[in-house]
Write a protein that holds these residues in place. Sequence first.
Motif, short mmCIF file in Angstrom:
data_model
loop_
_atom_site.label_atom_id
_atom_site.label_comp_id
_atom_site.label_asym_id
_atom_site.label_seq_id
_atom_site.Cartn_x
_atom_site.Cartn_y
_atom_site.Cartn_z
N SER A 69 0.84 -1.20 0.00
CA SER A 69 0.00 0.00 0.00
C SER A 69 0.87 1.25 0.00
O SER A 69 2.04 1.22 0.40
CB SER A 69 -0.91 0.01 1.23
N GLN A 70 0.29 2.35 -0.44
CA GLN A 70 1.03 3.61 -0.42
C GLN A 70 1.34 4.05 1.01
O GLN A 70 2.36 4.69 1.25
CB GLN A 70 0.23 4.68 -1.17
N GLU A 71 0.48 3.70 1.94
CA GLU A 71 0.73 4.02 3.35
C GLU A 71 1.97 3.28 3.85
O GLU A 71 2.81 3.86 4.56
CB GLU A 71 -0.49 3.62 4.20
N GLU A 72 2.11 2.01 3.47
CA GLU A 72 3.28 1.24 3.88
C GLU A 72 4.55 1.79 3.24
O GLU A 72 5.60 1.88 3.89
CB GLU A 72 3.09 -0.23 3.48
N LEU A 73 4.47 2.16 1.98
CA LEU A 73 5.62 2.74 1.31
C LEU A 73 6.02 4.06 1.98
O LEU A 73 7.22 4.34 2.17
CB LEU A 73 5.30 2.97 -0.17
N ALA A 74 5.04 4.85 2.36
CA ALA A 74 5.32 6.11 3.04
C ALA A 74 6.02 5.88 4.38
O ALA A 74 6.96 6.60 4.75
CB ALA A 74 4.02 6.88 3.26
N ARG A 75 5.58 4.85 5.11
CA ARG A 75 6.22 4.54 6.39
C ARG A 75 7.66 4.10 6.21
O ARG A 75 8.54 4.43 7.02
CB ARG A 75 5.43 3.45 7.12
N MET A 76 7.91 3.36 5.14
CA MET A 76 9.28 2.91 4.87
C MET A 76 10.20 4.11 4.62
O MET A 76 11.38 4.09 4.98
CB MET A 76 9.31 1.98 3.66
N LEU A 77 9.64 5.16 4.02
CA LEU A 77 10.43 6.33 3.65
C LEU A 77 10.40 7.42 4.72
O LEU A 77 11.17 8.39 4.65
CB LEU A 77 9.93 6.90 2.33
N ARG A 83 -5.29 -0.81 -6.14
CA ARG A 83 -5.58 -0.81 -4.71
C ARG A 83 -4.61 -1.74 -3.98
O ARG A 83 -4.62 -2.95 -4.20
CB ARG A 83 -7.02 -1.27 -4.46
N GLY A 84 -3.79 -1.18 -3.11
CA GLY A 84 -2.84 -1.97 -2.34
C GLY A 84 -1.70 -2.56 -3.14
O GLY A 84 -1.03 -3.48 -2.67
N LYS A 85 -1.46 -2.02 -4.33
CA LYS A 85 -0.37 -2.55 -5.15
C LYS A 85 0.01 -1.53 -6.21
O LYS A 85 -0.69 -0.54 -6.45
CB LYS A 85 -0.79 -3.85 -5.82
N LEU A 86 1.14 -1.79 -6.85
CA LEU A 86 1.54 -1.05 -8.03
C LEU A 86 2.30 -2.00 -8.94
O LEU A 86 2.86 -3.00 -8.48
CB LEU A 86 2.39 0.18 -7.69
N VAL A 87 2.30 -1.70 -10.23
CA VAL A 87 3.00 -2.53 -11.21
C VAL A 87 4.09 -1.67 -11.84
O VAL A 87 3.80 -0.59 -12.38
CB VAL A 87 2.04 -3.04 -12.31
N LEU A 88 5.32 -2.14 -11.74
CA LEU A 88 6.44 -1.46 -12.38
C LEU A 88 6.45 -1.86 -13.85
O LEU A 88 6.68 -3.03 -14.18
CB LEU A 88 7.75 -1.84 -11.70
N LEU A 89 6.21 -0.90 -14.74
CA LEU A 89 6.12 -1.17 -16.17
C LEU A 89 7.41 -0.87 -16.91
O LEU A 89 7.80 -1.61 -17.82
CB LEU A 89 4.99 -0.32 -16.78
N GLU A 90 8.07 0.22 -16.53
CA GLU A 90 9.27 0.67 -17.24
C GLU A 90 10.39 0.87 -16.22
O GLU A 90 10.72 1.99 -15.83
CB GLU A 90 8.98 1.96 -18.01
N GLY A 91 10.97 -0.25 -15.81
CA GLY A 91 12.03 -0.18 -14.81
C GLY A 91 13.24 0.59 -15.28
O GLY A 91 13.87 1.33 -14.50
N ALA A 92 13.59 0.47 -16.56
CA ALA A 92 14.76 1.17 -17.09
C ALA A 92 14.56 2.68 -17.03
O ALA A 92 15.48 3.43 -16.68
CB ALA A 92 15.03 0.72 -18.52
#
Length: 240
Positions: free
Chosen positions: A182-190, A214-223
Amino acid sequence: MTKPPDESSPKGSWSRTWDGLVSPELSQALFEASTLRKLVDGEMLYRRGDQSRELFGVSSGRLRLSITTADGSESLVGLYGPGTWFGEVTCFDERPRPTDVHAVGQTEVRVVPADKLRAILDRNPIWYRDFARVLCNKLRLALAHIETTILPISVRVGLRVLDLAEAYRFGDANSPIEITLSQEELARMLGVTRQSVNKELREFERRGWVRLGRGKLVLLEGAALRDHVERGGASELLAQ
């Protein structure tokens, strides 16, 4: 769906995070000394403060590292995916575990008791040098994470997304990678607000680098995201 690495040998499943740090012979010896433990979703591998003394290697699935704060909320520290070894510090300093670790989905972990680890190293003392390199690398990573606090928030978010993607990566490095977080978890990590993270992720999505859900993200263009992070002054941190 891309298949996970072949777990019949240490190659690919146990060597990724230690690639270039330990010899193939040591990796093989540890694999042969290990036993397999299966965890169900949410099952705890160990708790913060435990006195367990084992070295672990993720064979399949994922493990979540977290710390419970004083107010009872959980703060995510990181994720371990297939190919990750961890737990060696406690095997050497014999101090309590510093985090809670539990399974995310069905997970298989290789377990090497500390006495077996020490026996292997005592028979081949030169392998202590390999572990010295492993521990030095972990120290460099810890210092690198401290260094990220001075970077622009956009670069910090991108760097952490790339870091998390490694725990979810299977097969082709150019394939989309779904990160369940989740974005909340990512925010806590940072250590920033959810609103700040959301702003940067929305911009990443506008550029076509990620897709949000919702509760996820997909990395499409890592480069492309990696190039953004490098241009933001974090090229040395990506090389860690």
